[in-house]
Design a protein around this motif. Structure first.
Motif, short mmCIF file in Angstrom:
data_model
loop_
_atom_site.label_atom_id
_atom_site.label_comp_id
_atom_site.label_asym_id
_atom_site.label_seq_id
_atom_site.Cartn_x
_atom_site.Cartn_y
_atom_site.Cartn_z
N ILE A 1 0.46 -8.82 -11.81
CA ILE A 1 1.20 -8.42 -10.61
C ILE A 1 1.24 -6.90 -10.53
N THR A 2 0.85 -6.36 -9.38
CA THR A 2 1.00 -4.93 -9.14
C THR A 2 2.22 -4.70 -8.25
N GLY A 3 2.69 -3.46 -8.23
CA GLY A 3 3.82 -3.13 -7.36
C GLY A 3 5.18 -3.23 -8.03
N ALA B 1 7.80 -7.35 -5.50
CA ALA B 1 7.19 -7.71 -6.78
C ALA B 1 8.24 -8.19 -7.76
N SER B 2 9.41 -7.55 -7.75
CA SER B 2 10.49 -7.95 -8.65
C SER B 2 11.03 -9.33 -8.29
N HIS C 1 -1.47 -8.73 -5.63
CA HIS C 1 -1.54 -7.27 -5.39
C HIS C 1 -0.54 -6.88 -4.31
N LEU C 2 0.59 -6.32 -4.76
CA LEU C 2 1.65 -5.89 -3.85
C LEU C 2 1.78 -4.37 -3.78
N ALA C 3 1.19 -3.65 -4.71
CA ALA C 3 1.34 -2.19 -4.75
C ALA C 3 0.74 -1.58 -3.49
N VAL D 1 -4.19 -12.99 -4.56
CA VAL D 1 -3.28 -12.96 -3.42
C VAL D 1 -3.06 -11.50 -3.04
N TYR D 2 -3.50 -11.16 -1.84
CA TYR D 2 -3.39 -9.78 -1.36
C TYR D 2 -2.33 -9.68 -0.27
N PHE D 3 -1.39 -8.76 -0.46
CA PHE D 3 -0.34 -8.54 0.52
C PHE D 3 -0.76 -7.48 1.53
N SER D 4 -1.02 -7.93 2.74
CA SER D 4 -1.34 -7.04 3.85
C SER D 4 -0.09 -6.90 4.71
N THR D 5 -0.23 -6.85 6.00
CA THR D 5 0.90 -6.79 6.93
C THR D 5 0.46 -7.33 8.28
#
Length: 353
Positions: free
Chosen positions: A6-8, A14-15, A83-85, A122-126
């Motif tokens: 997990i990034t971010g 992320a937490s 990937h959340l960073a 899993v990629y967090f976009s918007t």
């Protein structure tokens, strides 16, 4: 899930994601990539978790600034990457946004391609990769020649394109709307987005309150617990492989109505007159007014965004797991109550220039 990267962390989403996953996947090993500047905070949050490892690293550097030993361990153990960073500041300078959002994603993409046991990336976009588009925005649409309101949007758009172009990688792209606090407790880490409305209204509780224009645009907010539940469902669904999902409110309220609900909940009265949005924008072009009302000028654009986010793919997958987005009217009271209790907490306030 056997091993999750997990990034971010120790960022809020992320937490919260880690907190929920620790409940669900007790046998899983978790590796959190933490920037050196955040390592002490990360240690405090991850303390006494025997199945959680902290790896100091940097997504903007090739190889993520990991040691050969760490990289080898990850190759042998990681099955899921989240990937959340990213940099989420609407007023972020272009070079900083590009370095973190684009270069950072490119480096994570290179990393996941080297994981032999990868089951899902899993990629967090918007949702706002749609930029200044109007009308119906579908989940299978990305590049429609749109322009953007800020560097945050444009760099997340460019980063999402990099993920969508990956060959042979089982990815899932998440596009959240504006994320707010927990639908039951109201808990959040920062008072931005719709919370700027509350900060604005705090200054007007003893005078007649205005509407900010007559726009019928929809304002799409979603509580973070829905984002977490939906993400974990999608991360394990075979129907979510190599697809994009709008984690948005399927029945969003008009900005004007949402504003009124917050106003009534926060100060006990409804707006009674209308101020032209051009006047508000002019006022917020001056730093004195931005600091007085504690509102970012860039946030105004999201209250007049004339588009609707289709979430057909999302609904098809999530309905099987019983996951659905709560109605804003059902959690606005929790959201406002948490704000009222914590509005003086300096850790939650966004610094306004």
């Amino acid at each position: 899930m056997n091993g999750c990267f997990i990034t971010g962390f120790p960022g809020f989403l992320a937490s919260m994601l880690l907190k929920e996953m620790l409940k669900l996947y007790k046998e899983c090993e978790f590796v959190l990539l933490v920037h050196p500047s955040q390592i002490e905070k990360a240690k405090d949050l991850a303390a006494n978790r025997p199945n959680v490892r902290l790896f100091t690293g940097d997504i903007t550097m090739a190889g993520l600034r990991l040691s050969p030993e760490q990289t080898d361990w990850l190759k042998n153990h990681i099955t899921h990457v989240f990937h959340l960073a990213a940099v989420y500041d609407l007023a972020v300078p272009e070079q900083i946004a590009a370095n973190i959002n684009i270069t950072g994603t490119r480096n994570i993409n290179a990393f996941v391609k080297e994981l032999p046991h990868l089951a899902r990336y899993v990629y967090f976009s918007t949702a706002y990769v749609s930029g200044k588009r109007t009308g119906l925005i579908k989940e299978d649409e990305l590049d429609a020649g749109q322009t953007f309101k800020n560097h945050y949007e444009s760099t997340k758009f460019a980063a999402e394109k990099l993920v969508a172009e990956l060959d042979g990688v089982p990815y899932t792209i998440i596009r959240p709307g504006v994320v707010v606090g927990h639908s039951k407790t109201g808990e959040t880490i920062k008072f931005d987005g719709p919370y700027f409305i509350m900060r604005f209204l705090d200054k007007l509780r003893y005078v007649p309150v205005p509407y900010l224009g007559k726009s019928e645009a929809l304002f799409n907010v979603v509580p973070f617990d829905y984002i977490i539940d939906a993400t974990l469902c999608l991360a394990e669904s075979d129907d979510a492989v190599n697809k994009v999902f709008h984690l948005t409110d399927p029945s969003p309220y008009e900005s004007r109505k949402l504003y009124r609900m917050i106003c009534e909940e926060l100060i006990g009265k409804a707006p009674s007159w209308t101020i032209p949005p051009a006047v508000v924008e002019f006022m917020l072009s001056f730093s004195f007014f931005r600091r007085f009302f504690k509102v970012e000028k860039e946030a105004l654009e999201y209250f007049r965004c004339a588009c609707q986010y289709d979430a057909a793919n999302t609904s098809k997958v999530l309905v099987k797991a019983g996951v659905q987005c709560p109605d804003f009217k059902d959690y606005v009271s929790s959201m406002v109550a948490y704000y009222k209790e914590n509005r003086k907490d300096p850790e939650k306030l966004v610094y306004i220039k």
